[in-house]
Design a protein around this motif. Structure first.
Motif, PDB file in Angstrom:
ATOM      1  N   LYS A  17       0.840  -1.203   0.000  1.00  0.00           N
ATOM      2  CA  LYS A  17       0.000   0.000   0.000  1.00  0.00           C
ATOM      3  C   LYS A  17       0.877   1.256   0.000  1.00  0.00           C
ATOM      4  O   LYS A  17       0.589   2.224  -0.716  1.00  0.00           O
ATOM      5  CB  LYS A  17      -0.929  -0.010   1.221  1.00  0.00           C
ATOM      6  CG  LYS A  17      -1.840   1.166   1.322  1.00  0.00           C
ATOM      7  CD  LYS A  17      -2.904   1.122   0.264  1.00  0.00           C
ATOM      8  CE  LYS A  17      -3.919   2.214   0.499  1.00  0.00           C
ATOM      9  NZ  LYS A  17      -4.905   2.294  -0.540  1.00  0.00           N
ATOM     10  N   ALA A  18       1.954   1.245   0.771  1.00  0.00           N
ATOM     11  CA  ALA A  18       2.865   2.394   0.825  1.00  0.00           C
ATOM     12  C   ALA A  18       3.513   2.632  -0.538  1.00  0.00           C
ATOM     13  O   ALA A  18       3.637   3.782  -0.977  1.00  0.00           O
ATOM     14  CB  ALA A  18       3.935   2.176   1.886  1.00  0.00           C
ATOM     15  N   ARG A  19       3.927   1.563  -1.218  1.00  0.00           N
ATOM     16  CA  ARG A  19       4.512   1.704  -2.558  1.00  0.00           C
ATOM     17  C   ARG A  19       3.501   2.268  -3.546  1.00  0.00           C
ATOM     18  O   ARG A  19       3.835   3.108  -4.388  1.00  0.00           O
ATOM     19  CB  ARG A  19       5.060   0.370  -3.054  1.00  0.00           C
ATOM     20  CG  ARG A  19       6.385  -0.023  -2.400  1.00  0.00           C
ATOM     21  CD  ARG A  19       7.005  -1.241  -3.062  1.00  0.00           C
ATOM     22  NE  ARG A  19       6.186  -2.437  -2.976  1.00  0.00           N
ATOM     23  CZ  ARG A  19       6.116  -3.256  -1.929  1.00  0.00           C
ATOM     24  NH1 ARG A  19       6.835  -2.997  -0.858  1.00  0.00           N
ATOM     25  NH2 ARG A  19       5.336  -4.322  -1.956  1.00  0.00           N
ATOM     26  N   GLN A  20       2.243   1.815  -3.447  1.00  0.00           N
ATOM     27  CA  GLN A  20       1.193   2.327  -4.328  1.00  0.00           C
ATOM     28  C   GLN A  20       0.966   3.821  -4.098  1.00  0.00           C
ATOM     29  O   GLN A  20       0.831   4.588  -5.054  1.00  0.00           O
ATOM     30  CB  GLN A  20      -0.121   1.580  -4.094  1.00  0.00           C
ATOM     31  CG  GLN A  20      -0.168   0.196  -4.672  1.00  0.00           C
ATOM     32  CD  GLN A  20      -1.510  -0.476  -4.385  1.00  0.00           C
ATOM     33  OE1 GLN A  20      -2.090  -0.309  -3.316  1.00  0.00           O
ATOM     34  NE2 GLN A  20      -1.996  -1.232  -5.355  1.00  0.00           N
ATOM     35  N   LEU A  21       0.919   4.230  -2.833  1.00  0.00           N
ATOM     36  CA  LEU A  21       0.702   5.637  -2.511  1.00  0.00           C
ATOM     37  C   LEU A  21       1.863   6.503  -3.002  1.00  0.00           C
ATOM     38  O   LEU A  21       1.655   7.599  -3.529  1.00  0.00           O
ATOM     39  CB  LEU A  21       0.495   5.819  -1.006  1.00  0.00           C
ATOM     40  CG  LEU A  21      -0.818   5.275  -0.457  1.00  0.00           C
ATOM     41  CD1 LEU A  21      -0.821   5.342   1.073  1.00  0.00           C
ATOM     42  CD2 LEU A  21      -1.999   6.030  -1.030  1.00  0.00           C
ATOM     43  N   LYS A  22       3.088   5.997  -2.839  1.00  0.00           N
ATOM     44  CA  LYS A  22       4.261   6.741  -3.311  1.00  0.00           C
ATOM     45  C   LYS A  22       4.232   6.876  -4.826  1.00  0.00           C
ATOM     46  O   LYS A  22       4.495   7.960  -5.365  1.00  0.00           O
ATOM     47  CB  LYS A  22       5.543   6.051  -2.864  1.00  0.00           C
ATOM     48  CG  LYS A  22       6.782   6.835  -3.195  1.00  0.00           C
ATOM     49  CD  LYS A  22       8.035   6.200  -2.628  1.00  0.00           C
ATOM     50  CE  LYS A  22       9.242   7.036  -2.950  1.00  0.00           C
ATOM     51  NZ  LYS A  22      10.458   6.478  -2.385  1.00  0.00           N
ATOM     52  N   ALA A  23       3.893   5.815  -5.533  1.00  0.00           N
ATOM     53  CA  ALA A  23       3.819   5.860  -6.997  1.00  0.00           C
ATOM     54  C   ALA A  23       2.740   6.836  -7.450  1.00  0.00           C
ATOM     55  O   ALA A  23       2.939   7.596  -8.412  1.00  0.00           O
ATOM     56  CB  ALA A  23       3.551   4.468  -7.559  1.00  0.00           C
ATOM     57  N   LYS A  24       1.612   6.860  -6.754  1.00  0.00           N
ATOM     58  CA  LYS A  24       0.531   7.774  -7.101  1.00  0.00           C
ATOM     59  C   LYS A  24       0.971   9.219  -6.887  1.00  0.00           C
ATOM     60  O   LYS A  24       0.688  10.097  -7.708  1.00  0.00           O
ATOM     61  CB  LYS A  24      -0.709   7.465  -6.252  1.00  0.00           C
ATOM     62  CG  LYS A  24      -1.895   8.335  -6.580  1.00  0.00           C
ATOM     63  CD  LYS A  24      -3.103   7.945  -5.751  1.00  0.00           C
ATOM     64  CE  LYS A  24      -4.291   8.821  -6.050  1.00  0.00           C
ATOM     65  NZ  LYS A  24      -5.459   8.460  -5.244  1.00  0.00           N
TER      66      LYS A  24
END
Length: 109
Positions: A17-24
């Protein structure tokens, strides 16, 4: 009897989830640069402008940048709502391609 928690699976899910938020966030910042016209600047100039904005301690100057950014998003919102997706992070930037025109562009946080 209590159910045993799978901490490893929970940590993996949180990491994902943290990686997804950073990518977004990275995608939104790129869209912000493009929407403001700052993509016309070379990377060194844009980085210099942003570094000056981050280092600035002048509250009046930062407030002026914030106001210009808010006005930019309000104008964009009326034209088609394209800025609404960019504005989710609460970022603001100067309108137009004149980001290096003296005071600089910034993502105000």
């Amino acid at each position: 009897m209590r159910k045993v928690r799978d901490y490893d699976a929970e940590l993996k899910a949180l990491g994902h989830k943290a990686r997804q938020l950073k990518a977004k966030r990275v995608e939104q910042l790129g869209a912000l640069v493009t929407a403001t016209g700052a993509d016309a600047l070379d990377a060194e100039t844009l980085a210099g402008v942003l570094l000056d904005a981050v280092a600035s301690s002048d509250a009046g100057e930062k407030e002026a940048w914030r106001a210009r950014g808010a006005a930019f998003f309000q104008r964009r919102g009326r034209k088609g709502g394209g800025a609404a997706a960019i504005d989710e992070s609460g970022s603001a930037a100067e309108p137009g391609g004149d980001a290096a025109g003296g005071s600089g562009a910034t993502a105000n946080e």
